[in-house]
Design a protein around this motif. Structure first.
Motif, short mmCIF file in Angstrom:
data_model
loop_
_atom_site.label_atom_id
_atom_site.label_comp_id
_atom_site.label_asym_id
_atom_site.label_seq_id
_atom_site.Cartn_x
_atom_site.Cartn_y
_atom_site.Cartn_z
N ALA A 77 -15.93 -3.00 -3.49
CA ALA A 77 -15.36 -2.16 -2.45
C ALA A 77 -14.11 -1.46 -2.95
CB ALA A 77 -15.02 -3.00 -1.22
N ALA A 78 -13.91 -0.24 -2.49
CA ALA A 78 -12.71 0.52 -2.81
C ALA A 78 -12.45 1.47 -1.65
CB ALA A 78 -12.87 1.29 -4.11
N LEU A 79 -11.18 1.78 -1.44
CA LEU A 79 -10.82 2.80 -0.46
C LEU A 79 -10.29 4.00 -1.22
CD1 LEU A 79 -8.93 0.89 2.38
CD2 LEU A 79 -11.29 1.66 2.34
N TYR A 80 -10.96 5.13 -1.05
CA TYR A 80 -10.55 6.38 -1.67
C TYR A 80 -9.70 7.13 -0.66
CZ TYR A 80 -13.58 5.64 -5.67
OH TYR A 80 -14.15 5.14 -6.81
N CYS A 81 -8.41 7.15 -0.90
CA CYS A 81 -7.45 7.78 0.00
C CYS A 81 -6.81 8.97 -0.69
CB CYS A 81 -6.36 6.78 0.39
SG CYS A 81 -6.97 5.27 1.16
N ALA A 82 -6.23 9.84 0.10
CA ALA A 82 -5.49 10.99 -0.42
C ALA A 82 -4.07 10.93 0.11
CB ALA A 82 -6.17 12.29 0.01
N THR A 83 -3.16 11.54 -0.63
CA THR A 83 -1.77 11.53 -0.19
C THR A 83 -1.46 12.67 0.77
OG1 THR A 83 -1.05 12.79 -2.14
CG2 THR A 83 -0.99 10.36 -2.29
N ILE A 138 -6.65 5.40 -5.04
CA ILE A 138 -7.83 4.55 -4.89
C ILE A 138 -7.33 3.11 -4.85
CG2 ILE A 138 -9.99 3.78 -5.91
CD1 ILE A 138 -8.52 7.10 -6.93
N LEU A 139 -7.70 2.40 -3.80
CA LEU A 139 -7.27 1.02 -3.62
C LEU A 139 -8.44 0.07 -3.89
CD1 LEU A 139 -5.18 1.35 -0.35
CD2 LEU A 139 -4.33 1.17 -2.71
#
Length: 166
Positions: free
Chosen positions: A38-44, A142-143
């Motif tokens: 699992a990963a969280l793809y986030c943007a700033t 990416i977390l």
């Protein structure tokens, strides 16, 4: 490095009830996580999140999510020297063939890089967006590790409980 601030995601509405699950990336894999992880793809920025969600074809239905983040151990993928120490280059991060690599070898080079970072204690990766039209100012985080407490706190902003009503 430590990241503190807002993060944004433009989710497929299928995952809107689970905005911190990472389930989509776990099922399909992503540039910086192999299938099964699992990963969280986030943007700033909100603009970057929307750009990321609309990489192919027309804009599809999208749920916008915002988080407050305080992630202690983030690898700065903007630093060519730091990348070199881990045996990867900016060009390799941007390589558009990562899906082909994943299909051919089981994992893409960027996914192996991510696993190396995780093994070295990093919870996330700050890296420029590789979406069509992105500039050097469009950043993703990416977390791989997150929770509702330190040292990798990620708090969903939903004061009105709107996601509970979906």
């Amino acid at each position: 490095m430590r990241y503190r601030g807002k993060l944004y995601r433009a989710l497929n509405p299928v995952y809107a009830r689970e905005p911190v699950s990472g389930r989509g990336s776990q099922l399909h894999g992503g540039r910086f996580n192999p299938k099964g992880m699992a990963a969280l793809y986030c943007a700033t920025s909100l603009h970057t999140a929307i750009r990321e969600a609309n990489q192919v074809g027309d804009l599809q239905p999208t749920t916008i999510i915002c988080y407050e983040a305080d992630i202690e151990s983030v690898f700065d993928g903007r630093d060519p020297g730091a990348l070199k120490r881990f045996g990867i280059t900016p060009a390799a991060l941007a390589d558009p063939t990562w899906r082909d690599q994943m299909k051919a070898a089981g994992k893409a080079r960027t996914q192996i890089f991510a696993e190396t970072l995780i093994a070295n204690g990093f919870d996330g990766l700050l890296v420029r967006s590789f979406a069509r039209g992105a500039t050097d100012d469009d950043m993703n985080l990416i977390l791989w590790t997150w929770s509702n407490s330190a040292p990798y706190r990620l708090t969903l902003i939903d004061d009105e409980g709107r996601l509970d009503k979906i």
